[in-house]
Design a protein around this motif. Structure first.
Motif, PDB file in Angstrom:
ATOM      1  N   GLU A 141      31.533 -14.019   0.763  1.00  0.00           N
ATOM      2  CA  GLU A 141      32.168 -15.305   1.045  1.00  0.00           C
ATOM      3  C   GLU A 141      33.450 -15.086   1.860  1.00  0.00           C
ATOM      4  OE1 GLU A 141      32.554 -17.683  -2.694  1.00  0.00           O
ATOM      5  OE2 GLU A 141      31.642 -15.880  -3.550  1.00  0.00           O
ATOM      6  N   LEU A 173      34.614  -8.213  -9.378  1.00  0.00           N
ATOM      7  CA  LEU A 173      35.099  -9.010  -8.249  1.00  0.00           C
ATOM      8  C   LEU A 173      35.763  -8.095  -7.217  1.00  0.00           C
ATOM      9  CD1 LEU A 173      35.953 -11.715  -6.870  1.00  0.00           C
ATOM     10  CD2 LEU A 173      37.975 -11.684  -8.367  1.00  0.00           C
ATOM     11  N   THR A 227      30.194 -17.360   5.786  1.00  0.00           N
ATOM     12  CA  THR A 227      29.444 -16.485   4.879  1.00  0.00           C
ATOM     13  C   THR A 227      28.842 -15.353   5.698  1.00  0.00           C
ATOM     14  OG1 THR A 227      27.447 -17.835   5.091  1.00  0.00           O
ATOM     15  CG2 THR A 227      28.883 -18.286   3.201  1.00  0.00           C
ATOM     16  N   CYS A 276      29.278  -5.297  -8.204  1.00  0.00           N
ATOM     17  CA  CYS A 276      29.971  -6.418  -7.566  1.00  0.00           C
ATOM     18  C   CYS A 276      29.148  -7.690  -7.750  1.00  0.00           C
ATOM     19  CB  CYS A 276      30.185  -6.156  -6.071  1.00  0.00           C
ATOM     20  SG  CYS A 276      31.323  -4.826  -5.698  1.00  0.00           S
ATOM     21  N   ARG A 277      29.607  -8.551  -8.626  1.00  0.00           N
ATOM     22  CA  ARG A 277      28.954  -9.849  -8.763  1.00  0.00           C
ATOM     23  C   ARG A 277      29.408 -10.809  -7.661  1.00  0.00           C
ATOM     24  NH1 ARG A 277      29.885  -9.566 -14.517  1.00  0.00           N
ATOM     25  NH2 ARG A 277      31.515 -11.143 -14.350  1.00  0.00           N
ATOM     26  N   ARG A 278      30.643 -10.591  -7.192  1.00  0.00           N
ATOM     27  CA  ARG A 278      31.184 -11.498  -6.176  1.00  0.00           C
ATOM     28  C   ARG A 278      32.029 -10.708  -5.193  1.00  0.00           C
ATOM     29  NH1 ARG A 278      35.023 -16.871  -7.015  1.00  0.00           N
ATOM     30  NH2 ARG A 278      34.570 -17.811  -4.989  1.00  0.00           N
ATOM     31  N   ARG A 279      31.827 -10.989  -3.897  1.00  0.00           N
ATOM     32  CA  ARG A 279      32.584 -10.318  -2.838  1.00  0.00           C
ATOM     33  C   ARG A 279      33.199 -11.378  -1.922  1.00  0.00           C
ATOM     34  NH1 ARG A 279      28.148  -7.024  -0.063  1.00  0.00           N
ATOM     35  NH2 ARG A 279      26.943  -8.862  -0.683  1.00  0.00           N
ATOM     36  N   ILE A 280      34.499 -11.213  -1.643  1.00  0.00           N
ATOM     37  CA  ILE A 280      35.231 -12.258  -0.915  1.00  0.00           C
ATOM     38  C   ILE A 280      36.113 -11.633   0.164  1.00  0.00           C
ATOM     39  CG2 ILE A 280      36.935 -14.110  -1.125  1.00  0.00           C
ATOM     40  CD1 ILE A 280      36.179 -14.354  -4.061  1.00  0.00           C
TER      41      ILE A 280
END
Length: 427
Positions: free
Chosen positions: A414, A362, A405, A392-396
């Motif tokens: 996101e 993350l 987005t 990186c499975r998720r980037r915020i």
């Protein structure tokens, strides 16, 4: 001189009446999974109320005070209590009830030598809950002294969800749609970001006076007095600079130069000690750079404050700093902040990233607003580059109240309002 048995009995009986009358806000901590727990956290974060929560639950289940014993070692009537008096606690309870109690020992670290008593209780299979406002209670030395018998539990100020529930502010989907209830929600959100979640401050109309008083207790009592600091003014300047530097890595050497320029020559070891004392008191929480070599991991870090309200006291232009501090606390609350802190990092090596959680792959950037195109590009740039270095499975990108987005070759970035992030991550 040993403490008087009569005084100790009176304290025990008075505590029983007081705890029965407390109105408890239940928090989602697992108080039943293990019989030996050590609760640690900053002053007034709610550690004592977790003990009261457990005691009231037992009373409601039909247990009596003959099965429980509570003592607060900050009670002035126990001034002069020493390690030699510990067994007297058990003797008094035995004389009063003739039963073996479950023990609730509040701020026990105030008594030098408490570890031996705690270890003996564990060896004799007592059920024991302990609190303390000193991070050293979680250090390897202390846990080694306790022989691994106790599990540590970190207690933080309210999460945003807890803050809303305590304030009786609705946050279900319907309430976040209707104009009037959404306005109340956003008012609570702004107050939480500005003044934090220390339980006793939540319902106060004027929070600054309470927070200032609490800061003085932490600053003067838990740091200056406990560590024999001879120059409190220097420590105050350091804390102020730490607050202004929340978003940036800072080294002991740089801090030494800054303080020396305004307060006379201050050595690097002194700065290191003062930072350590502030961490021990749970005022500051350290974040390490995952990209650093070992030595630099310890000496060049980012530091966050345990509560946004305590941080607000130190700032003139607080918005972005408070937002990032609130995100850091939500991550520490979820992933923990043990002495080695091996679950949450920042990344700084050609790429500057606010937070990275390796276990969940993350990556998080924090920006109050990205309506400015240059700001948006800058914040997104680190998230575009990081997948070339770390998975990186998720980037915020966490903002104050903007949602969007951004698409790149790695997928989607996101853009999430911080309040929505809280709804997702908070306990």
């Amino acid at each position: 001189m040993p403490i008087s048995r009569n005084i100790l009995r009176q304290v025990l009986l008075d505590n029983q009446k007081d705890i029965e009358q407390y109105k408890i806000f239940p928090r989602k901590y697992d108080l039943d999974s293990f019989p030996l727990q050590v609760f640690v956290g900053v002053r007034r974060s709610g550690k004592s109320f977790l003990l009261f929560q457990k005691i009231q639950k037992m009373l409601n289940e039909g247990h009596g005070w003959d099965e429980m014993l509570y003592l607060d070692f900050e009670d002035t009537r126990l001034d002069g209590f020493t390690a030699n008096d510990f067994n007297l606690i058990l003797e008094c309870h035995q004389e009063m009830y003739g039963k073996r109690p479950m023990l609730f020992l509040d701020e026990i670290l105030n008594v030098e030598g408490w570890q031996k008593f705690a270890r003996n209780l564990a060896d004799k299979k007592y059920c024991v809950f302990i609190t303390g406002s000193n991070a050293k209670m979680l250090s390897k030395e202390i846990m080694t002294t306790l022989g691994g018998r106790y599990i540590p539990v970190e207690v933080y100020p309210f999460s945003f969800k807890e803050y809303l529930s305590f304030s009786e502010v609705a946050y279900d989907e319907l309430s976040l749609t209707a104009t009037e209830t959404k306005a109340l929600f956003m008012k609570a959100y702004r107050e939480y970001i500005t003044w934090g979640g220390l339980p006793e401050s939540v319902n106060l109309q004027v929070k600054r006076a309470y927070l200032s008083s609490l800061f003085q207790k932490i600053y003067l009592g838990d740091i200056v007095q406990r560590n024999g600091i001879s120059n409190p003014r220097l420590l105050q300047l350091m804390v102020k600079k730490m607050a202004e530097s929340v978003m940036q890595p800072i080294s002991y050497t740089r801090m030494s130069k800054i303080l020396s320029s305004v307060a006379g020559r201050i050595s690097v070891p002194t700065v290191s000690s003062y930072v350590g004392f502030s961490e021990d008191a749970w005022l500051l929480l350290r974040l390490r750079n995952i990209a650093s070599a070992f030595a630099e991991k310890e000496s060049v870090c980012k530091y966050y404050f345990i509560d946004n309200g305590l941080l607000s006291l130190q700032l003139l232009q607080p918005d972005t700093i408070l937002l990032e501090n609130a995100v850091a606390l939500s991550l520490f609350r979820k992933y923990g902040h043990d002495p080695d802190n091996e679950r949450v990092y920042f990344y700084n090596s050609n790429i500057e990233l606010d937070f990275y959680v390796p276990d969940d792959e993350l990556a998080i950037q924090v920006s109050y607003s990205i309506t400015d195109e240059l700001t948006k590009t800058r914040e997104a740039n680190a998230l575009v580059k990081l997948p070339n270095v770390h998975p990186c499975r998720r980037r915020i990108i966490v903002t104050f109240d903007e949602e969007d987005t951004i698409t790149d070759k790695h997928g989607t970035i996101e853009v999430i309002p911080c309040w929505k992030w809280f709804m997702e991550i908070d306990r």
